[in-house]
Scaffold this motif. Structure first.
Motif: not given
Length: 103
Positions: A49-55
């Motif tokens: 998930l590093r440096d991500h924005r996810i639903d």
């Protein structure tokens, strides 16, 4: 874990500043997890998930996410409801990796 615009977004660990898209700015409720806790609660290694924005729907079954988003939408205090969810979930999943917590 961020509740915004009727959806739940997972914000992974960041290695740099993250600017929110102006179209996504607005009121929100969020909870920040202690180091090592999110991977246990979400069931996904932090590095994925590093440096991500996810639903959250990309990580969990839609039915489970729909139940949680419905609960938050009905709540007079979504931040408190999000915290209650996290506490309940932590009682189901167990503690984080002690090495990560120590670091």
């Amino acid at each position: 874990l961020i509740w915004t615009a009727g959806r739940l977004v997972v914000a992974g660990p960041d290695t740099h500043a993250f600017e929110v898209d102006p179209r996504n700015r607005g009121s929100c409720a969020a909870i920040r997890f202690a180091p090592g806790t999110a991977p246990v609660l979400l069931g996904v290694p932090a590095h994925e998930l590093r440096d991500h924005r996810i639903d959250l729907t990309e990580l969990w079954p839609r039915r489970a996410v729909a139940a949680l988003t419905g609960r938050l939408a009905r709540s007079a205090d979504p931040a408190a409801a999000l915290e209650e969810f996290a506490l309940a979930r932590s009682s189901e999943t167990g503690p984080p990796d002690p090495l990560t917590a120590a670091v």
